[in-house]
Design an enzyme around this catalytic site. Sequence first.
Site, mmCIF file in Angstrom:
data_model
loop_
_atom_site.group_PDB
_atom_site.id
_atom_site.type_symbol
_atom_site.label_atom_id
_atom_site.label_comp_id
_atom_site.label_asym_id
_atom_site.label_seq_id
_atom_site.Cartn_x
_atom_site.Cartn_y
_atom_site.Cartn_z
ATOM 1 N N TYR A 97 0.805 -1.222 0.000
ATOM 2 C CA TYR A 97 0.000 0.000 0.000
ATOM 3 C C TYR A 97 0.836 1.269 0.000
ATOM 4 O O TYR A 97 0.358 2.333 -0.374
ATOM 5 C CB TYR A 97 -0.941 0.012 1.208
ATOM 6 C CG TYR A 97 -2.048 -1.011 1.094
ATOM 7 C CD1 TYR A 97 -3.249 -0.692 0.483
ATOM 8 C CD2 TYR A 97 -1.882 -2.298 1.570
ATOM 9 C CE1 TYR A 97 -4.262 -1.615 0.359
ATOM 10 C CE2 TYR A 97 -2.899 -3.243 1.461
ATOM 11 C CZ TYR A 97 -4.080 -2.896 0.849
ATOM 12 O OH TYR A 97 -5.083 -3.822 0.729
ATOM 13 N N PRO A 126 -0.097 7.425 3.249
ATOM 14 C CA PRO A 126 -1.197 8.031 4.021
ATOM 15 C C PRO A 126 -1.294 9.556 3.908
ATOM 16 O O PRO A 126 -2.383 10.105 3.830
ATOM 17 C CB PRO A 126 -0.893 7.589 5.455
ATOM 18 C CG PRO A 126 -0.175 6.305 5.294
ATOM 19 C CD PRO A 126 0.644 6.445 4.046
ATOM 20 N N ILE A 130 -4.831 10.939 -3.095
ATOM 21 C CA ILE A 130 -5.992 11.714 -3.535
ATOM 22 C C ILE A 130 -7.085 11.550 -2.485
ATOM 23 O O ILE A 130 -7.562 10.453 -2.242
ATOM 24 C CB ILE A 130 -6.445 11.240 -4.930
ATOM 25 C CG1 ILE A 130 -5.317 11.530 -5.934
ATOM 26 C CG2 ILE A 130 -7.741 11.932 -5.342
ATOM 27 C CD1 ILE A 130 -5.509 10.926 -7.304
ATOM 28 N N ASN A 165 -6.881 3.905 -3.977
ATOM 29 C CA ASN A 165 -7.499 2.796 -3.267
ATOM 30 C C ASN A 165 -8.694 3.328 -2.491
ATOM 31 O O ASN A 165 -8.522 4.128 -1.578
ATOM 32 C CB ASN A 165 -6.496 2.164 -2.291
ATOM 33 C CG ASN A 165 -7.111 1.037 -1.494
ATOM 34 O OD1 ASN A 165 -7.674 0.104 -2.068
ATOM 35 N ND2 ASN A 165 -7.033 1.128 -0.169
ATOM 36 N N GLU A 166 -9.884 2.932 -2.899
ATOM 37 C CA GLU A 166 -11.100 3.317 -2.175
ATOM 38 C C GLU A 166 -11.211 4.814 -1.983
ATOM 39 O O GLU A 166 -11.696 5.281 -0.960
ATOM 40 C CB GLU A 166 -11.152 2.595 -0.815
ATOM 41 C CG GLU A 166 -11.087 1.093 -0.940
ATOM 42 C CD GLU A 166 -11.472 0.357 0.333
ATOM 43 O OE1 GLU A 166 -11.570 1.016 1.387
ATOM 44 O OE2 GLU A 166 -11.681 -0.856 0.272
ATOM 45 N N ASP A 208 -16.416 -1.649 -2.291
ATOM 46 C CA ASP A 208 -17.677 -2.210 -2.791
ATOM 47 C C ASP A 208 -18.825 -1.279 -2.410
ATOM 48 O O ASP A 208 -19.601 -1.568 -1.519
ATOM 49 C CB ASP A 208 -17.849 -3.603 -2.157
ATOM 50 C CG ASP A 208 -18.816 -4.465 -2.944
ATOM 51 O OD1 ASP A 208 -19.100 -4.136 -4.110
ATOM 52 O OD2 ASP A 208 -19.284 -5.469 -2.377
ATOM 53 N N ARG A 212 -20.743 1.350 -7.407
ATOM 54 C CA ARG A 212 -19.673 0.510 -7.960
ATOM 55 C C ARG A 212 -19.784 0.313 -9.467
ATOM 56 O O ARG A 212 -18.763 0.221 -10.153
ATOM 57 C CB ARG A 212 -19.658 -0.849 -7.243
ATOM 58 C CG ARG A 212 -20.939 -1.645 -7.400
ATOM 59 C CD ARG A 212 -20.981 -2.803 -6.422
ATOM 60 N NE ARG A 212 -22.150 -3.661 -6.669
ATOM 61 C CZ ARG A 212 -22.434 -4.736 -5.952
ATOM 62 N NH1 ARG A 212 -21.648 -5.100 -4.959
ATOM 63 N NH2 ARG A 212 -23.496 -5.458 -6.231
ATOM 64 N N GLU A 271 -8.741 -6.924 -2.591
ATOM 65 C CA GLU A 271 -8.787 -7.298 -1.170
ATOM 66 C C GLU A 271 -9.967 -8.249 -1.054
ATOM 67 O O GLU A 271 -11.030 -7.970 -1.597
ATOM 68 C CB GLU A 271 -9.107 -6.094 -0.253
ATOM 69 C CG GLU A 271 -8.001 -5.123 -0.017
ATOM 70 C CD GLU A 271 -8.426 -3.950 0.891
ATOM 71 O OE1 GLU A 271 -9.503 -4.009 1.522
ATOM 72 O OE2 GLU A 271 -7.663 -2.972 0.951
ATOM 73 N N TYR A 307 -6.769 -10.194 2.134
ATOM 74 C CA TYR A 307 -6.466 -9.162 3.119
ATOM 75 C C TYR A 307 -6.383 -9.826 4.481
ATOM 76 O O TYR A 307 -7.352 -10.391 4.919
ATOM 77 C CB TYR A 307 -7.555 -8.087 3.082
ATOM 78 C CG TYR A 307 -7.218 -6.898 3.925
ATOM 79 C CD1 TYR A 307 -6.402 -5.899 3.415
ATOM 80 C CD2 TYR A 307 -7.670 -6.803 5.228
ATOM 81 C CE1 TYR A 307 -6.059 -4.821 4.207
ATOM 82 C CE2 TYR A 307 -7.319 -5.729 6.016
ATOM 83 C CZ TYR A 307 -6.520 -4.740 5.490
ATOM 84 O OH TYR A 307 -6.171 -3.671 6.275
#
Length: 552
Positions: A97, A126, A130, A165-166, A208, A212, A271, A307
């Site tokens: 990550y 971290p 974005i 990521n998310e 999710d 989506r 994940e 994960y």
Amino acid sequence: MRGTWTGIAAVAAALMGRAGAASYDDIPDIEVYGQHFFYTNNGSQFLLRGVAYQQNYEPNGTADSNASYTDPLADSAGCKRDLPYLQQIFTNVLRVYAIDPSQNHDECMELFASAGIYVVADLGEPKTSIEADAPEWNVELYRRYTSVVDSLSKYKNVIGFFAGNENVSAGNQTAAAAFVKAAVRDIKGYISSQNYRSTMGVGYATADVPVRDELAAYFACEPGNSGNSTQIDFWGYNVYSWCGESNYASSQYGERYDFFSDYPVPVFFAEYGCIVGVEGGPEHRPFTEVEVLYGNMTNVFSGGIVYQWFQSENDYGLVQLEDNDASVSPYPDFTSLRSQLASVSPTTTQRSRYTPSNSAPACPTTGSSWLPVASPLPPAVNPQLCACMAASLQCNIKSTDETKYEDVFNYLCEQHDGKYCAGIQHNATTGDFGALGGCSPKDKLAWVANEYFMDNGRSASACDFSGLATTQAPATSSGCGTLLNAVSGGTGDVPSPTGKGTAAVGTGVAQSSSKTGVAASVNPGGFVSYGGVLGVVYAVLAAVSMAGMLVL
Ligand SMILES: *[C@@H]1O[C@H](CO)[C@@H](O)[C@H](O)[C@H]1NC(C)=O
Ligand SMILES: *[C@@H]1O[C@H](CO)[C@@H](O)[C@H](O)[C@H]1NC(C)=O
Ligand SMILES: *[C@@H]1O[C@H](CO)[C@@H](O)[C@H](O)[C@H]1NC(C)=O
Ligand SMILES: *[C@@H]1O[C@H](CO)[C@@H](O)[C@H](O)[C@H]1NC(C)=O
Ligand SMILES: *[C@@H]1O[C@H](CO)[C@@H](O)[C@H](O)[C@H]1NC(C)=O
Ligand SMILES: *[C@@H]1O[C@H](CO)[C@@H](O)[C@H](O)[C@H]1NC(C)=O
Ligand SMILES: *[C@@H]1O[C@H](CO)[C@@H](O)[C@H](O)[C@H]1NC(C)=O
Ligand SMILES: *[C@@H]1O[C@H](CO)[C@@H](O)[C@H](O)[C@H]1NC(C)=O
């Protein structure tokens, strides 16, 4: 199939070091072709049997300014400690990550390559990613993302990167998708402009979330921009919908299979591994989804990433570190995952027998649940353009104290319906983007202050702003002229108060074609260019407002 999965020879070679039979450099590239990944050496389809591999990091994102991370690929003792256990669960991909580009990754990357293990790396960290609620795609992020690409591109076992990521995790955060898509475009362009391995892809890993389907379409669509492709190379899907002894239908795996069967690029679980909370702590995971994911889903899904490896507060760890992190102790989840993966024998496609047939989906239309317009996207971030722009201004910002910028921004952007701020607009909902919206706050404020200065008689008092700004002799170095010209009239990319790419009167960036002396000309975009000694200045058209000076 099982024999090839255990890879006993590869483990032995890896543990023996470079003298072993398998050299880390022998690892074949993985390429994207249509909806699948393939080994480039023999055309076999590649399915990810991945593990999320990151210690001391919460991947769900935080704007906490104290957040930090440990680079898992810079810890060679840890990589050596974990490899035999990673092999026991047939690992061929690690998802990391956050890595630190300034560290050396040779030992871990070579160790993993010798064992047939690839890496997919997120580009953010971290503190530099974005942000879902205040999205931007700017020079700071661009520098971080490209430095991660620079540091990992030399390893053949890098499959690619996640530009986010998310980052869209709630219904009101969809505008962030525009900035992530712009990042995908620019990082793909960067990989190509640096002549890095063209097999390295750039994707996005989604949560999710209710939007989506729109998200999947948005990242795979090509809104018709010219230039670098904006389509993701692969789609990562973080899914926690198969919990305990679930099944194909109630987990919605079946519905997702149907949805992605038309998708133009590979999709995999970025994940997975739901935990059901029960009294007394989380339930042991049976990993019954493995049989289906590596069973009849491989036509559409390219495997997945469990994960996660390290135990942390969220209880998702497969192993516990012991003896001051010197040894590994697997949990029961590790054992059930191992036996599930040991008992599957996926059917795969040979590249030579596969013809991609899915085309890019239509971009989702902007509406109540989907905000960003698909076209235009935020303009390319280019640190050199920002530097050229700032150097060529007549009024520049000298203070680096960003806490003092907001008042000046607010004041200037309220003047004349925001005309001074047109060039720095960055609004994904309306599609209003100035060419300079990705520059640093200091450079953006300089642009705005200079616009004001030019519009107010160019007197020194119109370039002060409580001492933040000062006049300067405009300068340009080689290469700047072309860059600045490209954002001026005629390209449709010019800073504009009305947005949508139309040229704005009076805010253009123009360069005189005259190389000597002082010349004034009107370029096709309608901008007056004063060719100074240095060739580039900012011009303001007739409607010069003599509005009152700004006093703060
Ligand atoms: C193709 O090459 C990969 C990587 O070396 C290997 O794991 C795989 O088993 C090969 N496929 C076949 C059909 O031999
Ligand atoms: C990350 O966030 C998603 C969506 O909010 C959630 O489904 C998932 O369980 C989270 N993952 C972890 C490990 O907390
Ligand atoms: C955005 O994505 C990056 C990965 O590129 C991740 O590091 C970061 O935590 C994400 N931020 C948010 C707010 O979701
Ligand atoms: C960050 O750390 C500083 C100093 O330790 C502390 O004062 C501050 O409250 C922390 N911020 C957050 C958001 O935890
Ligand atoms: C989305 O809603 C949450 C909760 O109301 C809020 O904190 C957040 O700032 C909102 N984000 C955006 C981008 O509007
Ligand atoms: C593609 O992206 C690279 C890197 O950002 C850039 O140098 C190049 O000009 C772009 N090409 C086009 C056609 O936009
Ligand atoms: C895949 O297998 C599951 C059972 O494991 C079954 O319910 C489902 O219908 C199958 N799907 C397809 C597309 O064959
Ligand atoms: C973008 O523009 C819309 C419409 O003017 C406005 O409602 C919204 O607040 C703007 N978004 C941002 C992030 O400034």
